[in-house]
Design a protein around this motif. Structure first.
Motif, short mmCIF file in Angstrom:
data_model
loop_
_atom_site.label_atom_id
_atom_site.label_comp_id
_atom_site.label_asym_id
_atom_site.label_seq_id
_atom_site.Cartn_x
_atom_site.Cartn_y
_atom_site.Cartn_z
N GLU A 56 0.83 -1.20 0.00
CA GLU A 56 0.00 0.00 0.00
C GLU A 56 0.87 1.25 0.00
O GLU A 56 1.90 1.30 0.69
CB GLU A 56 -0.91 0.01 1.23
N PRO A 57 0.49 2.29 -0.76
CA PRO A 57 1.27 3.53 -0.76
C PRO A 57 1.41 4.09 0.66
O PRO A 57 0.49 3.97 1.47
CB PRO A 57 0.43 4.47 -1.65
N HIS A 58 2.55 4.66 0.92
CA HIS A 58 2.80 5.20 2.25
C HIS A 58 3.41 6.59 2.14
O HIS A 58 3.91 6.97 1.08
CB HIS A 58 3.74 4.29 3.05
N ARG A 59 3.32 7.31 3.23
CA ARG A 59 3.90 8.65 3.27
C ARG A 59 5.42 8.53 3.23
O ARG A 59 6.00 7.63 3.84
CB ARG A 59 3.46 9.36 4.55
N THR A 60 6.08 9.44 2.51
CA THR A 60 7.53 9.44 2.46
C THR A 60 8.05 10.83 2.86
O THR A 60 7.28 11.80 2.92
CB THR A 60 8.04 9.12 1.03
N PRO A 61 9.36 10.96 3.11
CA PRO A 61 9.92 12.27 3.45
C PRO A 61 9.68 13.34 2.39
O PRO A 61 9.70 14.53 2.72
CB PRO A 61 11.41 11.97 3.64
N TRP A 62 9.46 12.95 1.14
CA TRP A 62 9.17 13.95 0.12
C TRP A 62 7.90 14.73 0.46
O TRP A 62 7.75 15.89 0.05
CB TRP A 62 9.01 13.31 -1.26
N ASP A 63 6.99 14.12 1.21
CA ASP A 63 5.73 14.80 1.56
C ASP A 63 5.94 15.94 2.54
O ASP A 63 5.02 16.75 2.74
CB ASP A 63 4.73 13.79 2.13
N ASP A 64 7.11 16.01 3.16
CA ASP A 64 7.43 17.13 4.05
C ASP A 64 8.01 18.32 3.29
O ASP A 64 8.42 19.32 3.90
CB ASP A 64 8.43 16.70 5.13
N VAL A 65 8.05 18.23 1.96
CA VAL A 65 8.56 19.30 1.10
C VAL A 65 7.39 19.84 0.27
O VAL A 65 6.76 19.10 -0.47
CB VAL A 65 9.67 18.80 0.16
N ARG A 66 7.11 21.12 0.42
CA ARG A 66 6.02 21.75 -0.35
C ARG A 66 6.55 23.01 -1.02
O ARG A 66 7.33 23.77 -0.43
CB ARG A 66 4.86 22.12 0.57
N LEU A 67 6.12 23.23 -2.26
CA LEU A 67 6.51 24.44 -2.98
C LEU A 67 5.44 25.50 -2.79
O LEU A 67 4.25 25.22 -2.88
CB LEU A 67 6.70 24.14 -4.46
N VAL A 68 5.88 26.72 -2.50
CA VAL A 68 4.96 27.83 -2.31
C VAL A 68 4.36 28.22 -3.66
O VAL A 68 5.09 28.39 -4.65
CB VAL A 68 5.68 29.03 -1.67
N GLU A 119 8.90 15.89 10.40
CA GLU A 119 10.14 15.29 10.89
C GLU A 119 11.35 15.74 10.09
O GLU A 119 12.45 15.91 10.62
CB GLU A 119 10.02 13.76 10.85
N LEU A 120 11.14 15.96 8.77
CA LEU A 120 12.24 16.44 7.93
C LEU A 120 12.74 17.79 8.42
O LEU A 120 13.95 18.02 8.51
CB LEU A 120 11.78 16.53 6.48
N ALA A 121 11.83 18.70 8.73
CA ALA A 121 12.22 20.03 9.21
C ALA A 121 12.98 19.92 10.53
O ALA A 121 14.01 20.58 10.74
CB ALA A 121 10.99 20.91 9.39
N GLU A 122 12.49 19.09 11.42
CA GLU A 122 13.15 18.93 12.72
C GLU A 122 14.57 18.41 12.55
O GLU A 122 15.52 18.93 13.15
CB GLU A 122 12.33 17.97 13.59
N SER A 123 14.73 17.38 11.72
CA SER A 123 16.06 16.80 11.51
C SER A 123 17.00 17.80 10.84
O SER A 123 18.16 17.92 11.21
CB SER A 123 15.94 15.54 10.66
N ALA A 124 16.50 18.50 9.82
CA ALA A 124 17.34 19.45 9.10
C ALA A 124 17.77 20.60 10.00
O ALA A 124 18.92 21.06 9.92
CB ALA A 124 16.59 19.98 7.88
N ARG A 125 16.88 21.08 10.84
CA ARG A 125 17.24 22.17 11.76
C ARG A 125 18.30 21.72 12.77
O ARG A 125 19.19 22.49 13.12
CB ARG A 125 16.00 22.67 12.50
N LEU A 126 18.21 20.48 13.22
CA LEU A 126 19.22 19.97 14.15
C LEU A 126 20.61 19.97 13.52
O LEU A 126 21.61 20.06 14.23
CB LEU A 126 18.86 18.55 14.60
N ARG A 127 20.65 19.89 12.20
CA ARG A 127 21.93 19.91 11.48
C ARG A 127 22.29 21.31 11.00
O ARG A 127 23.30 21.50 10.33
CB ARG A 127 21.85 18.96 10.28
#
Length: 367
Positions: free
Chosen positions: A20-32, A344-352
């Motif tokens: 079944e399709p699942h959410r991936t980290p790409w879904d945490d990226v949105r273009l304005v 989660e992507l934003a949280e991880s990226a900010r930690l770095r």
């Protein structure tokens, strides 16, 4: 045994694609969306360039998957025919088996035989010597060589290697001796800014940050183990979007290779997301494999080729339309679009240390 492993990899990877399709980290990226930013689709050029004067007509490519057995050779034939018809760049799966058994070469060579004018990439592990790299390039008449780094996969693989210490030295030697561009790629566990900077110091000019979210080779190899005792590594590593964001934290003066991105790419929007985060092109493997094999996982013949040609053509058209909608006349223009990173992507990226606020407001400062 190696041939059986190649078929196992194909079968387990295909099985993952049928889940079944699942959410991936790409879904945490949105273009304005800027409502009046659009341009005419006729003014859009979606081609992309890589170091060394390489130009691809499409900003996505068929990433390395398979080869080495009769079954995988049929899959490669279908992929090659689709590549020849659409002009998309394509890579083989690992050709290490060819170095031990030259009789399997036709299962890889079919990518060139059925795609004589296309951009074809060979693939070898980071254990490869310069002589082995040249053998693969010559055998395939390859335009480029992928060197894959896969310590996580090897660790879980029942018959895998546990010796990774010489990889950096090997990569530097292969880059120096190989007459075509060398692309270093992960196999689904991502890269960090430290890895990207190190690759640049080794002379690597292109790196594929291939991250998690797509075919999971920790799961593939664990499924091949009698005890399935590495299940705790099923979500190990980083995603491609994280890797691209991590690269933005390198000091401005740091030398870095051109970046490609792959792992969990499902649709044209994922391609645009990767390009907007700095990738020169985006690799697709599992999604295209599923198209070629069909719902039953058995059809890699003419029907599979026809389906893949249609999918690649559709993606080309959808990308052209999305570029126009976003006001991007070229692939490079996407690097100035405003991008929102969340979850989660934003949280991880900010930690770095990634500056996500700047990414969200690039359009007004890009002139």
């Amino acid at each position: 045994m190696t041939g059986n492993r190649k078929d196992d990899h194909l079968n387990f990877a295909a099985a993952q694609q049928r889940e079944e399709p699942h959410r991936t980290p790409w879904d945490d990226v949105r273009l304005v969306h800027h409502a009046l930013a659009g341009i005419d689709a006729a003014d859009v050029d979606i081609s992309t360039s890589l170091p060394g004067g390489v130009r691809w007509p499409l900003p996505f490519y068929i990433n390395g998957m398979t080869g080495g057995t009769e079954t995988t050779g049929r899959v490669n034939a279908a992929l090659a025919e689709a590549a020849a018809e659409t002009g998309i760049a394509i890579a083989t799966g690992s050709m290490s088996i060819y170095l031990r058994d030259e009789t399997v070469l036709p299962t890889f060579r079919v990518l060139r035989d059925k795609n004589p004018r296309g951009f074809v990439m060979g693939n070898l592990s980071a254990d490869a010597t310069p002589d082995q790299a040249r053998r693969v390039v010559d055998a395939l008449e390859a335009n480029a060589l992928q060197i894959h780094v896969n310590s996580v996969q090897e660790t879980v693989m029942p018959e895998g290697s546990r010796g990774f210490g010489a990889w950096s030295e090997n990569i530097a030697a292969v880059v120096e001796a190989t007459p075509v561009p060398v692309i270093v790629k992960e196999v689904g566990f991502g890269m960090t800014r430290e890895t990207i900077a190190l690759l640049a110091s080794l002379g690597v000019t292109v790196a594929d940050t291939a991250g998690n979210g797509g075919t999971n080779f920790a799961r593939v190899e664990n499924d091949r183990r009698a005890g399935k005792d590495y299940s705790f590594l099923a979500d190990f590593g980083q995603s491609a979007p994280f890797s691209l964001l991590d690269a933005t934290t390198l000091p401005e003066a740091t030398q870095r290779p051109a970046l490609l991105a792959s792992g969990g790419v499902r649709n044209p929007y994922d391609v645009v997301r990767g390009l907007a985060l700095g990738a020169r092109a985006v690799g697709v493997a599992g999604t295209f494999l599923h198209t070629v094999l069909g719902e039953t996982g058995l059809d890699a013949g003419a029907d599979g080729t026809e389906r893949l040609v249609q999918q690649i053509t559709d993606w080309r058209d959808r990308l052209t339309e999305m570029y126009a909608m976003l006001g991007a006349a070229t692939t490079q223009d996407l690097s100035t679009t405003d991008v929102l990173i969340s979850g989660e992507l934003a949280e991880s990226a900010r930690l770095r240390g990634a500056d996500l606020e700047s990414l969200a407001s690039r359009r007004g400062t890009s002139k």
